[in-house]
Design a protein around this motif. Structure first.
Motif, PDB file in Angstrom:
ATOM      1  N   GLN A  64       5.412   4.845   5.886  1.00  0.00           N
ATOM      2  CA  GLN A  64       4.315   4.734   6.848  1.00  0.00           C
ATOM      3  C   GLN A  64       3.078   4.125   6.183  1.00  0.00           C
ATOM      4  N   THR A  65       2.812   4.545   4.969  1.00  0.00           N
ATOM      5  CA  THR A  65       1.663   4.030   4.229  1.00  0.00           C
ATOM      6  C   THR A  65       1.845   2.546   3.931  1.00  0.00           C
ATOM      7  N   LEU A  66       3.045   2.186   3.528  1.00  0.00           N
ATOM      8  CA  LEU A  66       3.376   0.785   3.259  1.00  0.00           C
ATOM      9  C   LEU A  66       3.162  -0.071   4.505  1.00  0.00           C
ATOM     10  N   THR A  67       3.601   0.426   5.651  1.00  0.00           N
ATOM     11  CA  THR A  67       3.425  -0.286   6.920  1.00  0.00           C
ATOM     12  C   THR A  67       1.939  -0.460   7.234  1.00  0.00           C
ATOM     13  N   ALA A  68       1.149   0.591   6.995  1.00  0.00           N
ATOM     14  CA  ALA A  68      -0.294   0.528   7.250  1.00  0.00           C
ATOM     15  C   ALA A  68      -0.971  -0.503   6.350  1.00  0.00           C
ATOM     16  N   ILE A  69      -0.580  -0.526   5.079  1.00  0.00           N
ATOM     17  CA  ILE A  69      -1.185  -1.478   4.133  1.00  0.00           C
ATOM     18  C   ILE A  69      -0.759  -2.903   4.472  1.00  0.00           C
TER      19      ILE A  69
END
Length: 128
Positions: A64-69
């Motif tokens: 999820q964090t990767l997608t946000a970044i």
């Protein structure tokens, strides 16, 4: 502007060990113990050039964090290296498919990490 590495990991001991290792090798670091804190640091520190992202975190996980970044055009230049204790067959591919620019398993092999940093254009600050 000096390039910095952002470490996002929910385990403060992992952050401490990794940041200490990187700092002794000449890499300045910032750290966050949650994805939300890491995303906030990205907003305020444009000198961050690379993120070491723990993939197993509560609340927002690494994917999820990767997608946000990766979904934010302000961070298109950032290299994100997935850091995970899940060193099972296929995990590296899953992380790369999710958008990570690199992958390293825990416990971290410092030589491999330093090689990854160099591949992404980060060189240690020279000590005078």
């Amino acid at each position: 502007m000096e390039k910095k590495i952002l470490i996002i990991d929910d385990d403060a001991r992992n952050i401490f060990a990794l940041a200490l290792t990187l700092k002794t090798k000449g890499y300045p670091c910032l750290s966050a113990t949650s994805a939300a804190e890491g995303l906030e640091l990205l907003k305020h520190h444009p000198q961050i050039n690379l993120v070491l992202l723990d993939m197993m975190m509560p609340d927002m996980d690494g994917n999820q964090t990767l997608t946000a970044i990766k979904g934010d055009s302000r961070y298109a230049h950032l290299a994100v290296i997935a850091v995970t204790a899940q060193a099972m067959r296929g995990d590296r591919e899953k992380c790369l498919e999710a958008g990570a620019d690199g992958y390293i398993a825990k416990p971290i092999d410092v030589d491999k990490l330093l090689q990854l940093l160099k591949e992404h254009g980060l060189n240690a600050r020279e000590h005078g």
